[in-house]
Design a protein around this motif. Structure first.
Motif, PDB file in Angstrom:
ATOM      1  N   SER A 103      15.424 -13.623 -30.572  1.00 16.98           N
ATOM      2  CA  SER A 103      14.579 -12.440 -30.385  1.00 16.98           C
ATOM      3  C   SER A 103      15.422 -11.269 -29.911  1.00 16.98           C
ATOM      4  O   SER A 103      16.483 -11.454 -29.298  1.00 16.98           O
ATOM      5  CB  SER A 103      13.480 -12.726 -29.353  1.00 16.98           C
ATOM      6  N   TYR A 104      14.928 -10.060 -30.194  1.00 12.28           N
ATOM      7  CA  TYR A 104      15.608  -8.830 -29.801  1.00 12.28           C
ATOM      8  C   TYR A 104      14.635  -7.946 -29.036  1.00 12.28           C
ATOM      9  O   TYR A 104      13.416  -8.053 -29.216  1.00 12.28           O
ATOM     10  CB  TYR A 104      16.147  -8.103 -31.041  1.00 12.28           C
ATOM     11  N   PRO A 105      15.135  -7.053 -28.178  1.00 12.71           N
ATOM     12  CA  PRO A 105      14.250  -6.180 -27.394  1.00 12.71           C
ATOM     13  C   PRO A 105      13.373  -5.299 -28.288  1.00 12.71           C
ATOM     14  O   PRO A 105      13.805  -4.842 -29.347  1.00 12.71           O
ATOM     15  CB  PRO A 105      15.221  -5.326 -26.580  1.00 12.71           C
ATOM     16  N   ASP A 106      12.142  -5.099 -27.863  1.00 15.11           N
ATOM     17  CA  ASP A 106      11.205  -4.242 -28.575  1.00 15.11           C
ATOM     18  C   ASP A 106      11.810  -2.844 -28.746  1.00 15.11           C
ATOM     19  O   ASP A 106      12.341  -2.273 -27.804  1.00 15.11           O
ATOM     20  CB  ASP A 106       9.895  -4.152 -27.783  1.00 15.11           C
ATOM     21  N   GLY A 107      11.751  -2.312 -29.955  1.00 21.76           N
ATOM     22  CA  GLY A 107      12.280  -0.978 -30.236  1.00 21.76           C
ATOM     23  C   GLY A 107      13.738  -0.956 -30.657  1.00 21.76           C
ATOM     24  O   GLY A 107      14.276   0.092 -30.983  1.00 21.76           O
ATOM     25  N   SER A 108      14.398  -2.125 -30.663  1.00 24.35           N
ATOM     26  CA  SER A 108      15.792  -2.189 -31.101  1.00 24.35           C
ATOM     27  C   SER A 108      15.875  -1.966 -32.604  1.00 24.35           C
ATOM     28  O   SER A 108      14.926  -2.214 -33.339  1.00 24.35           O
ATOM     29  CB  SER A 108      16.393  -3.559 -30.779  1.00 24.35           C
ATOM     30  N   ARG A 109      17.036  -1.511 -33.048  1.00 22.51           N
ATOM     31  CA  ARG A 109      17.282  -1.332 -34.475  1.00 22.51           C
ATOM     32  C   ARG A 109      18.414  -2.253 -34.899  1.00 22.51           C
ATOM     33  O   ARG A 109      19.504  -2.175 -34.352  1.00 22.51           O
ATOM     34  CB  ARG A 109      17.683   0.118 -34.769  1.00 22.51           C
ATOM     35  N   LEU A 110      18.137  -3.122 -35.876  1.00 27.67           N
ATOM     36  CA  LEU A 110      19.197  -3.914 -36.495  1.00 27.67           C
ATOM     37  C   LEU A 110      19.678  -3.127 -37.702  1.00 27.67           C
ATOM     38  O   LEU A 110      18.870  -2.682 -38.520  1.00 27.67           O
ATOM     39  CB  LEU A 110      18.677  -5.278 -36.939  1.00 27.67           C
ATOM     40  N   CYS A 111      20.990  -2.931 -37.793  1.00 25.71           N
ATOM     41  CA  CYS A 111      21.556  -2.114 -38.859  1.00 25.71           C
ATOM     42  C   CYS A 111      22.709  -2.842 -39.527  1.00 25.71           C
ATOM     43  O   CYS A 111      23.483  -3.536 -38.867  1.00 25.71           O
ATOM     44  CB  CYS A 111      22.101  -0.797 -38.302  1.00 25.71           C
ATOM     45  N   VAL A 112      22.829  -2.652 -40.844  1.00 22.97           N
ATOM     46  CA  VAL A 112      23.960  -3.191 -41.581  1.00 22.97           C
ATOM     47  C   VAL A 112      24.876  -2.050 -42.001  1.00 22.97           C
ATOM     48  O   VAL A 112      24.416  -0.963 -42.347  1.00 22.97           O
ATOM     49  CB  VAL A 112      23.546  -4.022 -42.823  1.00 22.97           C
ATOM     50  N   GLU A 113      26.162  -2.321 -41.913  1.00 20.52           N
ATOM     51  CA  GLU A 113      27.196  -1.382 -42.355  1.00 20.52           C
ATOM     52  C   GLU A 113      28.086  -2.124 -43.337  1.00 20.52           C
ATOM     53  O   GLU A 113      28.299  -3.329 -43.195  1.00 20.52           O
ATOM     54  CB  GLU A 113      28.078  -0.934 -41.184  1.00 20.52           C
ATOM     55  N   ARG A 117      32.360   2.150 -46.819  1.00 19.59           N
ATOM     56  CA  ARG A 117      31.201   2.859 -47.369  1.00 19.59           C
ATOM     57  C   ARG A 117      30.494   3.565 -46.220  1.00 19.59           C
ATOM     58  O   ARG A 117      30.456   3.064 -45.103  1.00 19.59           O
ATOM     59  CB  ARG A 117      30.233   1.892 -48.042  1.00 19.59           C
ATOM     60  N   SER A 118      29.929   4.701 -46.497  1.00 15.91           N
ATOM     61  CA  SER A 118      29.280   5.464 -45.431  1.00 15.91           C
ATOM     62  C   SER A 118      27.816   5.073 -45.287  1.00 15.91           C
ATOM     63  O   SER A 118      27.193   4.595 -46.226  1.00 15.91           O
ATOM     64  CB  SER A 118      29.396   6.961 -45.699  1.00 15.91           C
ATOM     65  N   GLY A 119      27.272   5.295 -44.103  1.00 21.85           N
ATOM     66  CA  GLY A 119      25.862   5.092 -43.834  1.00 21.85           C
ATOM     67  C   GLY A 119      25.518   3.681 -43.408  1.00 21.85           C
ATOM     68  O   GLY A 119      26.312   2.755 -43.537  1.00 21.85           O
ATOM     69  N   ARG A 120      24.313   3.564 -42.846  1.00 16.33           N
ATOM     70  CA  ARG A 120      23.761   2.286 -42.408  1.00 16.33           C
ATOM     71  C   ARG A 120      22.343   2.150 -42.933  1.00 16.33           C
ATOM     72  O   ARG A 120      21.650   3.144 -43.088  1.00 16.33           O
ATOM     73  CB  ARG A 120      23.642   2.233 -40.877  1.00 16.33           C
ATOM     74  N   ALA A 121      21.900   0.926 -43.134  1.00 16.18           N
ATOM     75  CA  ALA A 121      20.483   0.642 -43.390  1.00 16.18           C
ATOM     76  C   ALA A 121      19.959  -0.065 -42.142  1.00 16.18           C
ATOM     77  O   ALA A 121      20.590  -1.003 -41.651  1.00 16.18           O
ATOM     78  CB  ALA A 121      20.320  -0.234 -44.620  1.00 16.18           C
ATOM     79  N   CYS A 122      18.816   0.398 -41.610  1.00  8.70           N
ATOM     80  CA  CYS A 122      18.307  -0.113 -40.333  1.00  8.70           C
ATOM     81  C   CYS A 122      16.846  -0.500 -40.419  1.00  8.70           C
ATOM     82  O   CYS A 122      16.077   0.071 -41.206  1.00  8.70           O
ATOM     83  CB  CYS A 122      18.454   0.950 -39.255  1.00  8.70           C
ATOM     84  N   MET A 123      16.458  -1.446 -39.577  1.00  8.85           N
ATOM     85  CA  MET A 123      15.066  -1.854 -39.381  1.00  8.85           C
ATOM     86  C   MET A 123      14.787  -1.850 -37.885  1.00  8.85           C
ATOM     87  O   MET A 123      15.617  -2.297 -37.102  1.00  8.85           O
ATOM     88  CB  MET A 123      14.827  -3.271 -39.917  1.00  8.85           C
ATOM     89  N   ILE A 124      13.625  -1.330 -37.504  1.00  6.76           N
ATOM     90  CA  ILE A 124      13.203  -1.340 -36.097  1.00  6.76           C
ATOM     91  C   ILE A 124      12.482  -2.646 -35.834  1.00  6.76           C
ATOM     92  O   ILE A 124      11.577  -3.028 -36.566  1.00  6.76           O
ATOM     93  CB  ILE A 124      12.278  -0.160 -35.781  1.00  6.76           C
ATOM     94  N   ILE A 125      12.878  -3.330 -34.767  1.00 10.09           N
ATOM     95  CA  ILE A 125      12.261  -4.581 -34.365  1.00 10.09           C
ATOM     96  C   ILE A 125      11.188  -4.250 -33.320  1.00 10.09           C
ATOM     97  O   ILE A 125      11.481  -3.625 -32.316  1.00 10.09           O
ATOM     98  CB  ILE A 125      13.289  -5.559 -33.765  1.00 10.09           C
ATOM     99  N   HIS A 126       9.954  -4.655 -33.596  1.00 12.58           N
ATOM    100  CA  HIS A 126       8.869  -4.385 -32.633  1.00 12.58           C
ATOM    101  C   HIS A 126       7.812  -5.456 -32.727  1.00 12.58           C
ATOM    102  O   HIS A 126       7.779  -6.231 -33.675  1.00 12.58           O
ATOM    103  CB  HIS A 126       8.280  -2.988 -32.855  1.00 12.58           C
ATOM    104  N   ARG A 127       6.951  -5.501 -31.723  1.00 13.29           N
ATOM    105  CA  ARG A 127       5.882  -6.506 -31.667  1.00 13.29           C
ATOM    106  C   ARG A 127       4.933  -6.355 -32.821  1.00 13.29           C
ATOM    107  O   ARG A 127       4.596  -5.381 -33.300  1.00 13.29           O
ATOM    108  CB  ARG A 127       5.088  -6.371 -30.364  1.00 13.29           C
TER     109      ARG A 127
END
Length: 127
Positions: A103-113, A117-127
């Motif tokens: 589990s990860y803290p509420d509101g955290s963002r998991l991102c791949v780099e 290559r430039s930029g990240r793709a992210c998802m916000i983890i929330h309840r």
């Protein structure tokens, strides 16, 4: 013309994407940003696995890493640079999967780099 199918979670993520800079991942979801895709599988704050995709392929230099962005801007590596898996996937796409099982803290963002290559793709983890 490219046709994309989306789940209800994907539609919600697409609607929130322009405002938040990252798509929410309440259970499972997918987001594409900067030509990179992150797919999170889990429920609530629990993340079972994360898959990263990027096209076009940059073989043999295809390495991705997973980072956690917490509130306040702190960035922590979750998984180090990992070579892309090309077995069974399109030769034009780089794919990497990590099995997290935590589990990860509420509101955290998991991102791949992706390396080189430039930029990240992210998802916000929330309840």
């Amino acid at each position: 013309m490219k046709i994309t199918t989306m789940t209800a979670a994907g539609v919600a993520a697409a609607l929130l994407l322009p405002f938040s800079g990252a798509a929410p991942a309440a259970a499972s979801g997918t987001a594409t940003q900067h030509g990179h895709t992150i797919q999170v599988e889990g429920h609530g704050l629990y993340v079972g696995s994360v898959t990263a995709r990027s096209a076009p392929s940059h073989r043999p230099w295809s390495y991705a890493r997973l980072v956690l962005e917490q509130r306040g801007g702190r960035v922590t590596p979750v998984r180090t640079w990992t070579p892309a898996d090309h077995n069974g996937f399109s030769p034009e796409t780089d794919v990497t999967t990590w099995h997290l099982g935590r589990s990860y803290p509420d509101g955290s963002r998991l991102c791949v780099e992706w390396r080189h290559r430039s930029g990240r793709a992210c998802m916000i983890i929330h309840r």
